[in-house]
Enzyme design. Structure first.
Site, short mmCIF file in Angstrom:
data_model
loop_
_atom_site.label_atom_id
_atom_site.label_comp_id
_atom_site.label_asym_id
_atom_site.label_seq_id
_atom_site.Cartn_x
_atom_site.Cartn_y
_atom_site.Cartn_z
N ARG A 125 0.88 -1.18 0.00
CA ARG A 125 0.00 0.00 0.00
C ARG A 125 0.90 1.22 0.00
O ARG A 125 1.53 1.52 1.01
CB ARG A 125 -0.90 -0.05 1.24
CG ARG A 125 -1.29 1.29 1.80
CD ARG A 125 -2.47 1.24 2.74
NE ARG A 125 -2.25 0.61 4.03
CZ ARG A 125 -1.67 1.20 5.08
NH1 ARG A 125 -1.22 2.43 5.01
NH2 ARG A 125 -1.54 0.55 6.22
N HIS B 26 -3.66 4.12 4.97
CA HIS B 26 -4.72 3.12 5.13
C HIS B 26 -6.05 3.69 4.64
O HIS B 26 -6.76 3.08 3.85
CB HIS B 26 -4.82 2.70 6.60
CG HIS B 26 -6.11 2.06 6.97
ND1 HIS B 26 -6.51 0.85 6.47
CD2 HIS B 26 -7.12 2.49 7.77
CE1 HIS B 26 -7.71 0.54 6.97
NE2 HIS B 26 -8.10 1.53 7.75
N TYR C 266 4.22 5.91 11.39
CA TYR C 266 4.65 4.55 11.72
C TYR C 266 5.52 3.89 10.66
O TYR C 266 6.00 2.79 10.87
CB TYR C 266 3.41 3.67 11.99
CG TYR C 266 2.36 3.66 10.89
CD1 TYR C 266 2.51 2.86 9.75
CD2 TYR C 266 1.22 4.44 10.99
CE1 TYR C 266 1.56 2.86 8.75
CE2 TYR C 266 0.25 4.45 9.99
CZ TYR C 266 0.43 3.65 8.88
OH TYR C 266 -0.52 3.66 7.89
#
Lengths: 338, 382
Positions: B272, B276, B285
């Site tokens: 990805r 998200h 992160y």
């Protein structure tokens, strides 16, 4: 520290939002008690999807702030085991709409460990979940199904509506010897700030707060609906001379029946405002409690102003689903003018 | 690609540790691997797949932009993953069922979903979930892994009713493999030997949790073996490999040989690139260098290179496809943005026949709308 400095520290406050109140509650309690740990999806490095646990992993480390695999039943089930082992787990569910896989662990086990073991085992744990609508979230992200958990004996269900209560109630929930479902109204996570004491303190579970004193009608509510209810009460006072008493329940289980009944005995009329579907919602429990304990004081039917008996719509229509100030005002007027 | 980037890629895929290399047809730069056989696709089919990936990427960029402008709500981007989504749906026959997640916009579109309907859902209209009558497609699944046992049940039902020409393809993410429903669904699929293909779009991250903190097993494909289901690992950014593997799994699901089981779990190894969802910030992160390393294996670039190298595509055709997909996405946005909805939609289809009490609730609301006007309902907090 001089006594003056100590007194100052004792009374120091900071202006926080509700989600910051939650974080402060976690933070102070993790400082006070090294058995307290936080676990869930994205609670560590990401600080939680709503940032409720932001900064905790840096301060308390990866053993006390744990990013788990994506598995609600695993999170709550392991929290039960952690509690049994002597720790004080606080598990985060990302949204109430994703709690259902953990439902079996909560209702079949967390809620009944004490009774099933005849008091031999207990389950002091907290499950936190953001809940409710109004933030244009995708499907399954706006549920308010508090009644599911209220219906389960052995669980406590807590819903703060202010930043100071969020911190104090969460502290009390973590210290509570029983499992607590702690539902956070995400619509007002960042809607306003208020002074919150910096020290550690508890707001007792099971005690409602009278947010506005009044004599004509008692309006019972909780969570995000407290704000539009207070707006409606002000409008009714200004435009119709109706004097509402607004009671924020804060704890839905155990219900503070004493405050509910005392308020009703004073006003003789009641309305309940909640965003959950009307049928078999907590409003029905409040209305029935009043009927059972204070029927002779009743001067009008009890009105429920609630969400629809339909799934929460996608965001284009959610403002029609949630009780608005005008709906609340009209419902209250109908009762007062009965 | 640097040696470090390559190590990151291998670390993320688990390829280096397991020795279980994903199946590939194209090299990182799009050249046909000397050891590989290209899938039997006509020029038109190859161009169709290319155009769909191109459309998917353009749709993704436009939709993120609409979200930033406040014209739609939260959106789950798919850039980097379109090649796999498009290829799995191209591998389906029309009668096959597709169970998508919230990120499978391209897979849905290729299997027959209306592009404007996808956008209507993102604008908050539940009616956007409806699909054309002849399309075997479920509304997207938002709770994680819940579709796995249901897809298994659909496949089981097709089998019990003798519909041997119908298989079921179920998408899921790497995070979904941690949920109980994944294990229950796969276990049933193995026990009842149903015609289902489960495609795990392993994009390496479940929001902020990396694949290696989701499961301690070396690969996701290997989980299949515990359930008596075949497990296959494929390079999810190689559309031709994904197509070949999925097509073989679908065929086997419908007509296994004597020593084969019907169900397959495909681990489609991919990345990805973006967040998200539009509510998420991956910089908190994740290291941007990791994302950059994966872009060297981009599915659109690789297929494009392959098609140029094999003379299926030239600059003129590419420009023509680009103009066509841009017009199609623009028309879908126009349709979605001029659509209207009404409070009645909230209570429609909750039951086949609306109960009186529910109708009364809507009537009360409509009386208040009449009295106060719709503006009074615009904001919950007043």
């Amino acid at each position: 520290m001089s006594s003056a400095a100590a007194m100052e520290a004792e009374s120091a406050t900071e202006r926080l939002t509700l989600v910051e109140g939650v974080r402060e509650g976690l933070h102070t309690e993790m400082e006070c008690d090294d058995r307290v740990m936080v676990l869930g999806e994205d609670v560590g490095k990401n600080g939680g999807v709503f940032r409720a646990t932001e900064g905790l992993i840096e301060e308390f480390g990866e053993e006390r702030v744990v990013d788990t695999p994506l598995a609600e039943s695993g999170i709550v089930g392991s929290a039960i085991g952690l509690a049994l082992s002597g720790l004080r787990p606080v598990a985060e569910m990302q949204f109430m709409g994703f709690m259902y896989p953990a439902f079996d662990q909560l209702v079949s086990h967390a809620a009944r460990l004490r009774s099933r073991s005849h008091g031999q085992y207990t389950c002091p744990m907290v499950v936190r979940a953001p809940y409710g609508g109004g933030i244009r979230a995708p499907e399954h992200h706006s549920e308010s199904k508090e009644a599911f958990f209220v219906h389960e004996p052995g669980l406590k269900v807590v819903v703060p509506s202010t930043p100071a209560d969020a911190k104090g109630l969460l502290t009390a929930a973590i210290r509570d010897p029983d499992p607590v479902v702690f539902l956070e109204p995400k619509l007002i996570y960042r809607a306003f700030r208020e002074e919150v004491p910096q020290k550690s303190y508890e707001v007792s579970l099971g005690e409602a707060a009278v947010r506005r004193e009044g004599s004509d009608i008692s309006v019972f509510t909780w969570g995000a609906m407290t704000r539009p209810t207070l707006i409606a009460a002000d409008n009714l006072a200004d435009e119709h001379g109706v004097d509402c008493e607004v009671v924020d329940l804060r704890t839905l289980s155990p219900l503070d029946a004493g405050t509910v009944v005392a308020s009703f005995e004073k006003t003789g009329r009641a309305a309940v405002v909640h965003e959950a579907p009307k049928t078999a919602g907590v409003g029905a429990e409040i209305a029935t409690t009043i009927q059972e304990e204070a029927l002779c004081y009743q001067e009008a039917p009890i009105k429920r102003i609630a969400g629809f008996d339909a799934p929460m719509p996608l965001h284009a229509l959610e403002d029609y689903y949630l009780p608005q100030a005008v709906r609340i005002q009209d419902g209250i007027l109908e009762t007062v003018e009965f | 690609m640097s040696a470090q980037d390559d190590a990151d890629y291998q670390h993320s895929t688990g390829a280096a540790q397991s020795g279980d290399e994903p199946i590939r047809v194209l090299d990182d730069d799009g050249t046909l691997l000397s050891s590989a056989e290209p899938p039997a696709l006509s020029e038109a089919e190859l161009l169709g797949m290319y155009a769909d990936i191109k459309l998917a990427r353009h749709f993704d960029q436009r939709t993120i932009s609409l979200q930033r402008q406040g014209r739609i709500a939260t959106y789950a981007p798919m850039t980097g993953q379109e090649g796999s989504q498009v290829a799995t749906s191209h591998a389906l026959d029309d009668e096959d069922w597709l169970f998508p997640t919230y990120r499978d916009h391209a897979a849905k579109y290729v299997h027959g979903a209306d592009l404007a309907a996808l956008l209507k859902t993102l604008r908050g209209y539940r009616e956007g979930y409806s699909v054309p009558a002849d399309v075997n497609l479920m509304p997207e699944y938002i709770p994680i892994a819940t579709q796995v046992p249901q897809a298994m049940g659909m496949a089981w039902g097709q089998m019990l009713q003798g519909n041997d020409d119908t298989a079921v393809l179920c998408h899921l993410g790497d995070g979904a493999t941690s949920e109980g429903d994944f294990h229950e669904g796969l276990n049933f699929a193995g026990v009842f030997d149903v015609p289902a293909v489960f495609v795990c779009n392993n994009n390496q991250w479940a929001i902020s949790v990396p694949r290696e903190r989701q499961t301690a097993s070396e690969t996701i494909a290997e989980k299949a073996h515990a359930y008596g289901v075949e497990g296959v690992r494929v390079d999810g950014m190689d559309p031709l490999a994904v197509y070949a593997v999925t097509r073989a799994a679908i065929k086997k699901a419908k007509a296994p040989t004597d020593d084969e089981r019907r169900p397959t779990l495909i681990e489609s190894v991919q990345y990805r690139y973006g967040a998200h969802t539009t509510s998420d910030d991956p910089s908190v992160y994740r290291d941007e260098a990791e994302s950059e390393a994966w872009r060297d294996r981009d599915p659109l670039d690789r297929l494009e290179t392959y098609l140029y190298q094999t003379d299926v595509l030239d600059a003129e055709r590419e420009a023509e496809i680009e103009t066509r997909v841009e017009a199609e996405v623009a028309a879908a946005i126009e349709t979605a943005e001029t659509a209207e909805t009404a409070p009645e939609r909230m209570i429609e289809h909750v039951y086949e026949e609306t109960p009186d009490r529910l109708q009364e609730q809507l009537d009360e609301l409509n009386a208040l709308r009449e009295k106060y006007g719709d503006d009074a309902f615009a904001e919950v907090l007043g």
